[in-house]
Design a protein around this motif. Structure first.
Motif, PDB file in Angstrom:
ATOM      1  N   PRO A  86       1.352 -10.417  15.017  1.00 27.67           N
ATOM      2  CA  PRO A  86       0.988  -9.141  15.636  1.00 27.67           C
ATOM      3  C   PRO A  86       0.132  -8.292  14.715  1.00 27.67           C
ATOM      4  CG  PRO A  86       3.360  -9.249  15.174  1.00 27.67           C
ATOM      5  CD  PRO A  86       2.789 -10.584  14.833  1.00 27.67           C
ATOM      6  N   SER A  87      -0.521  -7.323  15.293  1.00 23.74           N
ATOM      7  CA  SER A  87      -1.335  -6.392  14.528  1.00 23.74           C
ATOM      8  C   SER A  87      -0.459  -5.714  13.471  1.00 23.74           C
ATOM      9  CB  SER A  87      -1.904  -5.365  15.507  1.00 23.74           C
ATOM     10  OG  SER A  87      -2.677  -4.461  14.818  1.00 23.74           O
ATOM     11  N   GLY A  88      -0.967  -5.644  12.247  1.00 20.80           N
ATOM     12  CA  GLY A  88      -0.211  -4.994  11.168  1.00 20.80           C
ATOM     13  C   GLY A  88       0.750  -5.921  10.443  1.00 20.80           C
ATOM     14  N   SER A  89       0.759  -7.212  10.797  1.00 18.74           N
ATOM     15  CA  SER A  89       1.729  -8.126  10.177  1.00 18.74           C
ATOM     16  C   SER A  89       1.303  -8.585   8.780  1.00 18.74           C
ATOM     17  CB  SER A  89       1.967  -9.335  11.078  1.00 18.74           C
ATOM     18  OG  SER A  89       0.764 -10.020  11.346  1.00 18.74           O
ATOM     19  N   GLY A  90       0.047  -8.304   8.397  1.00 15.25           N
ATOM     20  CA  GLY A  90      -0.398  -8.630   7.043  1.00 15.25           C
ATOM     21  C   GLY A  90      -1.413  -9.756   6.957  1.00 15.25           C
ATOM     22  N   LYS A  91      -1.928 -10.217   8.097  1.00 13.08           N
ATOM     23  CA  LYS A  91      -2.839 -11.371   8.101  1.00 13.08           C
ATOM     24  C   LYS A  91      -4.101 -11.118   7.289  1.00 13.08           C
ATOM     25  CE  LYS A  91      -3.261 -11.264  12.594  1.00 13.08           C
ATOM     26  NZ  LYS A  91      -2.465 -10.065  12.910  1.00 13.08           N
ATOM     27  N   THR A  92      -4.752  -9.980   7.570  1.00 13.81           N
ATOM     28  CA  THR A  92      -6.004  -9.688   6.870  1.00 13.81           C
ATOM     29  C   THR A  92      -5.753  -9.452   5.381  1.00 13.81           C
ATOM     30  OG1 THR A  92      -7.058  -8.810   8.844  1.00 13.81           O
ATOM     31  CG2 THR A  92      -7.930  -8.041   6.743  1.00 13.81           C
ATOM     32  N   THR A  93      -4.664  -8.784   5.072  1.00 11.81           N
ATOM     33  CA  THR A  93      -4.348  -8.542   3.661  1.00 11.81           C
ATOM     34  C   THR A  93      -4.124  -9.874   2.939  1.00 11.81           C
ATOM     35  OG1 THR A  93      -3.331  -6.447   4.294  1.00 11.81           O
ATOM     36  CG2 THR A  93      -2.800  -7.290   2.108  1.00 11.81           C
ATOM     37  N   VAL A 111       3.393  -4.723   2.554  1.00 11.23           N
ATOM     38  CA  VAL A 111       2.591  -5.409   3.576  1.00 11.23           C
ATOM     39  C   VAL A 111       2.717  -6.931   3.462  1.00 11.23           C
ATOM     40  CG1 VAL A 111       0.222  -5.767   4.366  1.00 11.23           C
ATOM     41  CG2 VAL A 111       1.016  -3.476   3.818  1.00 11.23           C
ATOM     42  N   PHE A 128       0.889  -1.160   0.000  1.00  9.54           N
ATOM     43  CA  PHE A 128       0.000   0.000   0.000  1.00  9.54           C
ATOM     44  C   PHE A 128       0.923   1.204   0.000  1.00  9.54           C
ATOM     45  CE2 PHE A 128      -2.702  -3.189   2.210  1.00  9.54           C
ATOM     46  CZ  PHE A 128      -3.780  -3.175   1.351  1.00  9.54           C
TER      47      PHE A 128
END
Ligand code: ADP
Length: 257
Positions: A44-51, A25, A20
């Motif tokens: 951790p939060s922001g590690s790219g899981k959702t992406t 990401v 992005f």
């Protein structure tokens, strides 16, 4: 890879990369999910899981990499622009059902109407057939007696279970869960996790983003631990959760356990 091994794979991901702006990401993700397996994404939060999860059904468009779900394969670097690209993305998307953090049910429609919407409108299947299947699914998620209720009459956990039934109604090859319990009050988490465990036992192929470590240990066949857009460690929960080898995994688990 032999032909048989290839046929046992439901999901195959190679070299997935997504930015992005200047933020890289996803930085080269590779993994396989065998048919009927549950893959849990931790990190951790922001590690790219959702992406990563959203890339599996082309809700995000990576710059590079290949995603294959059964016979449908998309090479994102070679994705055509315009209508042809949208058609290819659409074919991949149709392979999976997605369950989001919040349910996104239509508020003015009953539970049953919410579930049959996709099969009847998007897939143009006969309404009677969709209704009969929806009732079976509602039984499966423990809501056989709530077909005529409206979403506002249900608890958050019940709404989320309707969301699961709605995803399954499309007969997807895989089910993708994006933190399915993170928006729920703590006392409602268990009932949703129990339904997901049942689906695993029934042989669904699933990819699940969750922070529920105990649940991850119970449901996962493989755990992928992400940090900074790469898979730092992967393996069965007995390895990654119980005996993590990498320092970043150890630090993460210590923080949340
Ligand atoms: P996780 O699910 O592990 O918390 P995400 O995949 O949601 O991680 O996000 C990874 C990084 O990508 C975060 O830094 C987030 O801010 C960024 N990001 C995610 N989606 C977008 C977007 N649509 N636009 C810009 N940045 C995004």
């Amino acid at each position: 890879m032999t032909e048989t091994a290839e046929q046992d794979l439901r999901i195959q991901v190679r070299g997935l990369a997504k930015s992005f702006g200047d933020a890289h990401v996803l930085r080269g993700i590779d993994f396989d999910s065998p048919r009927g397996s549950s893959t849990v994404l931790l990190g951790p939060s922001g590690s790219g899981k959702t992406t990563l999860l959203r890339s599996l059904n082309a809700l995000e468009t990576p710059e590079r990499g290949v995603v294959r779900i059964d016979e449908v394969e998309v090479d994102f670097a070679a994705l055509p622009t315009g209508k042809a690209g949208r058609r290819e993305s659409g074919r991949l998307r149709a392979q999976s059902g997605m369950v989001f953090q919040t349910h996104n049910l239509f508020p003015h429609r009953t539970v049953l109407e919410n579930i049959i919407e996709g099969p009847v409108i998007a897939q143009q299947r006969p309404k009677e057939e969709a209704v009969a299947e929806a009732k079976v699914l509602l039984d499966q998620v423990g809501l056989g007696d709530r077909a005529d209720a409206y979403p506002y009459q249900l608890s958050g956990g019940q709404q989320q279970r309707v969301g699961i039934a709605r995803a399954l109604a499309l007969k997807p090859r895989v089910v993708l869960f994006d933190e399915p319990t993170s928006a729920l009050d703590p006392e409602l988490v268990g009932e949703v996790l129990a339904v997901i465990k049942d689906l695993a036992a029934d042989g669904w192929t699933m990819v699940i983003v969750t922070h529920e470590i105990r649940f991850a240990g119970q449901v996962a066949d493989q755990v992928l631990f992400l940090d900074g857009g790469v898979i730092v460690e992967q393996g069965p929960p007995s390895q990654v959760i119980e005996h993590p080898q990498e320092e970043r995994t150890q630090r993460f688990l210590k923080r949340i356990l």
